[in-house]
Structures are given as structure tokens and as C-alpha cells.
Motif scaffolding. Structure first.
Motif, PDB file in Angstrom:
ATOM      1  N   GLY A   1       0.776  -1.332  -0.043  1.00 57.18           N
ATOM      2  CA  GLY A   1      -0.019  -0.061   0.144  1.00 57.18           C
ATOM      3  C   GLY A   1       0.942   1.189  -0.100  1.00 57.18           C
ATOM      4  O   GLY A   1       0.488   2.389  -0.849  1.00 57.18           O
ATOM      5  N   PHE A   2       2.023   1.153   0.857  1.00 54.60           N
ATOM      6  CA  PHE A   2       2.864   2.465   0.866  1.00 54.60           C
ATOM      7  C   PHE A   2       3.558   2.519  -0.618  1.00 54.60           C
ATOM      8  O   PHE A   2       3.373   3.689  -1.046  1.00 54.60           O
ATOM      9  N   ALA A   3       3.918   1.580  -1.088  1.00 54.81           N
ATOM     10  CA  ALA A   3       4.518   1.547  -2.275  1.00 54.81           C
ATOM     11  C   ALA A   3       3.591   2.208  -3.450  1.00 54.81           C
ATOM     12  O   ALA A   3       3.947   2.709  -4.273  1.00 54.81           O
ATOM     13  N   PHE A   4       2.305   1.553  -3.309  1.00 56.59           N
ATOM     14  CA  PHE A   4       1.371   2.011  -4.536  1.00 56.59           C
ATOM     15  C   PHE A   4       1.259   3.617  -4.378  1.00 56.59           C
ATOM     16  O   PHE A   4       1.160   4.237  -5.301  1.00 56.59           O
ATOM     17  N   THR A   5       0.976   4.198  -3.066  1.00 51.23           N
ATOM     18  CA  THR A   5       0.936   5.313  -3.145  1.00 51.23           C
ATOM     19  C   THR A   5       2.160   6.364  -3.393  1.00 51.23           C
ATOM     20  O   THR A   5       1.920   7.325  -4.142  1.00 51.23           O
ATOM     21  N   GLU A   6       3.279   5.763  -2.966  1.00 50.05           N
ATOM     22  CA  GLU A   6       4.645   6.585  -3.410  1.00 50.05           C
ATOM     23  C   GLU A   6       4.693   6.386  -5.058  1.00 50.05           C
ATOM     24  O   GLU A   6       5.175   7.329  -5.641  1.00 50.05           O
TER      25      GLU A   6
ATOM     26  N   LEU B   1       5.273   9.232 -10.225  1.00 54.32           N
ATOM     27  CA  LEU B   1       4.971   9.140 -11.708  1.00 54.32           C
ATOM     28  C   LEU B   1       3.962  10.300 -12.067  1.00 54.32           C
ATOM     29  O   LEU B   1       4.420  10.970 -13.005  1.00 54.32           O
ATOM     30  N   GLY B   2       3.329  10.874 -11.126  1.00 54.86           N
ATOM     31  CA  GLY B   2       2.911  12.254 -11.191  1.00 54.86           C
ATOM     32  C   GLY B   2       3.831  13.375 -11.261  1.00 54.86           C
ATOM     33  O   GLY B   2       3.811  14.306 -12.205  1.00 54.86           O
ATOM     34  N   THR B   3       4.895  13.170 -10.389  1.00 51.86           N
ATOM     35  CA  THR B   3       5.993  14.244 -10.463  1.00 51.86           C
ATOM     36  C   THR B   3       6.730  14.243 -12.042  1.00 51.86           C
ATOM     37  O   THR B   3       6.989  15.175 -12.641  1.00 51.86           O
ATOM     38  N   ALA B   4       6.922  12.682 -12.287  1.00 50.36           N
ATOM     39  CA  ALA B   4       7.720  12.703 -13.638  1.00 50.36           C
ATOM     40  C   ALA B   4       6.931  13.116 -14.737  1.00 50.36           C
ATOM     41  O   ALA B   4       7.253  13.804 -15.544  1.00 50.36           O
ATOM     42  N   PHE B   5       5.811  12.890 -14.674  1.00 48.84           N
ATOM     43  CA  PHE B   5       4.584  13.322 -15.819  1.00 48.84           C
ATOM     44  C   PHE B   5       4.704  14.925 -15.818  1.00 48.84           C
ATOM     45  O   PHE B   5       4.732  15.514 -16.695  1.00 48.84           O
ATOM     46  N   GLY B   6       4.500  15.549 -14.609  1.00 43.22           N
ATOM     47  CA  GLY B   6       4.679  17.255 -14.549  1.00 43.22           C
ATOM     48  C   GLY B   6       5.807  17.679 -15.148  1.00 43.22           C
ATOM     49  O   GLY B   6       5.914  18.595 -16.055  1.00 43.22           O
ATOM     50  N   THR B   7       6.918  16.962 -14.839  1.00 47.85           N
ATOM     51  CA  THR B   7       8.510  17.295 -15.431  1.00 47.85           C
ATOM     52  C   THR B   7       8.235  17.016 -17.088  1.00 47.85           C
ATOM     53  O   THR B   7       8.807  18.168 -17.832  1.00 47.85           O
TER      54      THR B   7
ATOM     55  N   VAL C   1      10.911  11.296 -18.751  1.00 46.68           N
ATOM     56  CA  VAL C   1      11.269  11.061 -17.553  1.00 46.68           C
ATOM     57  C   VAL C   1      10.058   9.910 -16.874  1.00 46.68           C
ATOM     58  O   VAL C   1      10.501   9.040 -16.126  1.00 46.68           O
ATOM     59  N   THR C   2       8.798  10.060 -17.257  1.00 40.24           N
ATOM     60  CA  THR C   2       7.724   9.206 -17.136  1.00 40.24           C
ATOM     61  C   THR C   2       8.053   7.735 -17.318  1.00 40.24           C
ATOM     62  O   THR C   2       7.902   6.889 -16.587  1.00 40.24           O
ATOM     63  N   ALA C   3       8.413   7.363 -18.482  1.00 39.61           N
ATOM     64  CA  ALA C   3       9.005   6.038 -19.048  1.00 39.61           C
ATOM     65  C   ALA C   3       9.966   5.537 -18.169  1.00 39.61           C
ATOM     66  O   ALA C   3      10.038   4.372 -17.625  1.00 39.61           O
TER      67      ALA C   3
ATOM     68  N   PHE D   1       8.572   4.834 -14.466  1.00 39.66           N
ATOM     69  CA  PHE D   1       7.844   3.600 -14.656  1.00 39.66           C
ATOM     70  C   PHE D   1       8.545   2.117 -14.658  1.00 39.66           C
ATOM     71  O   PHE D   1       8.507   1.530 -14.117  1.00 39.66           O
ATOM     72  N   PHE D   2       9.620   2.404 -15.599  1.00 43.56           N
ATOM     73  CA  PHE D   2      10.635   1.019 -15.907  1.00 43.56           C
ATOM     74  C   PHE D   2      11.122   0.823 -14.301  1.00 43.56           C
ATOM     75  O   PHE D   2      11.132  -0.531 -14.148  1.00 43.56           O
ATOM     76  N   VAL D   3      11.857   1.819 -13.851  1.00 43.16           N
ATOM     77  CA  VAL D   3      12.688   1.494 -12.333  1.00 43.16           C
ATOM     78  C   VAL D   3      11.755   1.097 -11.426  1.00 43.16           C
ATOM     79  O   VAL D   3      11.918   0.130 -10.794  1.00 43.16           O
ATOM     80  N   ARG D   4      10.545   1.896 -11.178  1.00 47.09           N
ATOM     81  CA  ARG D   4       9.601   1.667  -9.877  1.00 47.09           C
ATOM     82  C   ARG D   4       8.572   0.574 -10.280  1.00 47.09           C
ATOM     83  O   ARG D   4       8.131  -0.098  -9.159  1.00 47.09           O
ATOM     84  N   VAL D   5       7.931   0.375 -11.288  1.00 49.21           N
ATOM     85  CA  VAL D   5       6.899  -0.606 -11.570  1.00 49.21           C
ATOM     86  C   VAL D   5       7.284  -1.777 -12.120  1.00 49.21           C
ATOM     87  O   VAL D   5       6.833  -2.769 -11.956  1.00 49.21           O
ATOM     88  N   ILE D   6       8.275  -1.866 -13.201  1.00 48.50           N
ATOM     89  CA  ILE D   6       8.853  -2.965 -13.721  1.00 48.50           C
ATOM     90  C   ILE D   6       9.811  -3.906 -12.947  1.00 48.50           C
ATOM     91  O   ILE D   6       9.805  -4.843 -12.788  1.00 48.50           O
TER      92      ILE D   6
END
Length: 214
Positions: free
Chosen positions: A35-40, A45-51, A63-65, A68-73
Motif C-alpha cells: 500500500g505504501f509503495a502504491f501511494t509512493e 509518476l505524477g511528478t515525472a509526468f509533470g516534469t 522521465v515518466t517512462a 515507470f521502468f525502474v519503479r513498476v517493472i
């Protein structure tokens, strides 16, 4: 790690009847950390998308891609892996006998310190050179994840084996049907019993079977 450990501590203190060993510690800590990781991850990803919106970067080079690769994959298991060490400490504390107050305090604290150390190694891996992150990932994180997964499975099988060894006495006394010790000592048999009850008698019956199994 302290925030995640606090959630495990609350369950340990206020739902003590449901916190009886290492498997419980692994499950509770794993769910808390997921749950913590999901929120983080949403925040990252929101910050990366904003960048990317500001810089105009798109596609695989964005940056979003990369985030996503590092944190989700690559590392969806990272937070659960760290916090499970705390959960194991609480699990061993739950197995300690009454009167072992020092042991019951030190074991969770030791698990928390290990979780902090592993988290620190993970966060600091990018400072170990160009390939530091990948070296720590391959040489330390993946083997640790495999070892803890094995420990959780082995512990669960050990508990089920205890059920199979102990319950035949109750069956011999007539408290249980002869097949019940085997059925309760197998996760597959438990699942089949719930499915059978749900199929033939409805969802309330399946819930009752699940309560009985628990």
C-alpha cells in the motif's frame, strides 16, 4: 520504514489473536508495504509526468517512462522486501513464550533495523558508480527476495504439516470427520472446499467454510 513498522505494530498490539507467527508477519508487513509503495509510485509518476509536461519530453526517452521502468517493472517488490524483515521480527516475537519481554521487544527492533539497512543500501546504490544500481539489484536484492519468498513458503508448509500431524487425534476422538485433518492441512484442499461450498450452497456457505478453516 518506521511508518510502515508502526502499522505492523498496531496489528500486533490490537489484533494479537490474528498475529501468531512468521507467516502472519510476512503477510501483514507485505500488505502494508505494498500500500505504501502504491501511494509512493503514484506520487513519483505524477511528478515525472509533470516534469515531462514542462520539458516536452515524450515516449521512451521521457522521465515518466524511465520512472515507470525502474519503479513498476524492475522493483515493485522493493518496499515489501524491506518491510517483510520487520514483519519477520514481529513474527518471531509472536512465537516467544510469555515472560520473554526483552526478546519480544528486541526481535521487532532488529527486524526494523535490517529493513532500514536494506532500504538504505537500495537508495544509495546509485552512488556506487554507473552500474551500482544494477549491481546491487542483481547481487543482493534479487537473491534476498528469493530467499524471503522461500522462507515464507517453507514456514507456511511447516504450519500446514503441524495441522496434519496434530488434528488426527481429534478425528479419532470423533470431534472431526476422518478427512478433515488432510483437508485443513492443504491450501489446495481448503480452496476446493470453499469453491465446492460456494458452488452448491452459495456465497454465505463459502464464507462459513473460510471461517471454519481460519
Amino acid at each position: 520504514e518506521s511508518a510502515k513498522a508502526a502499522a505492523v505494530l498496531l496489528v500486533f498490539l490490537f489484533r494479537r489473536r490474528d498475529f501468531t507467527g512468521v507467516v502472519d508477519g510476512v503477510v501483514i508487513a507485505g500488505l502494508t508495504a505494498t500500500g505504501f509503495a502504491f501511494t509512493e509510485n503514484i506520487l513519483y509518476l505524477g511528478t515525472a509526468f509533470g516534469t515531462d509536461q514542462l520539458t516536452g519530453d515524450t515516449g521512451i526517452a521521457s522521465v515518466t517512462a524511465a520512472t515507470f521502468f525502474v519503479r513498476v517493472i524492475m522493483s515493485p517488490f522493493a518496499h515489501p522486501l524491506f518491510t517483510v524483515l520487520t514483519g519477520i521480527g514481529f513474527g518471531f516475537a509472536a512465537l516467544s513464550g510469555t515472560g520473554r519481554h526483552l526478546r519480544r521487544a528486541l526481535l521487532p527492533l532488529g527486524g526494523l533495523l535490517l529493513a532500514m539497512g536494506m532500504h538504505a543500501l537500495w537508495n544509495g546504490s546509485s552512488s556506487f558508480g554507473e552500474f551500482g544500481f544494477f549491481a546491487v539489484y542483481a547481487a543482493f536484492m534479487v537473491p534476498s527476495f528469493g530467499l524471503l519468498t522461500w522462507l515464507a513458503v517453507w514456514t507456511r508448509q511447516r504450519e500446514l504439516r503441524t495441522v496434519r500431524d496434530e488434528l488426527p487425534v481429534y478425528a479419532a476422538a470423533g470431534w472431526l470427520a476422518p478427512a478433515e485433518p488432510f483437508a485443513l492441512g492443504s491450501m489446495r484442499a481448503r480452496r476446493l472446499a470453499r469453491e465446492y461450498a460456494g458452488l452448491h450452497l452459495g456465497r454465505p456457505a463459502a464464507r462459513e467454510v473460510a471461517r471454519y478453516e481460519a
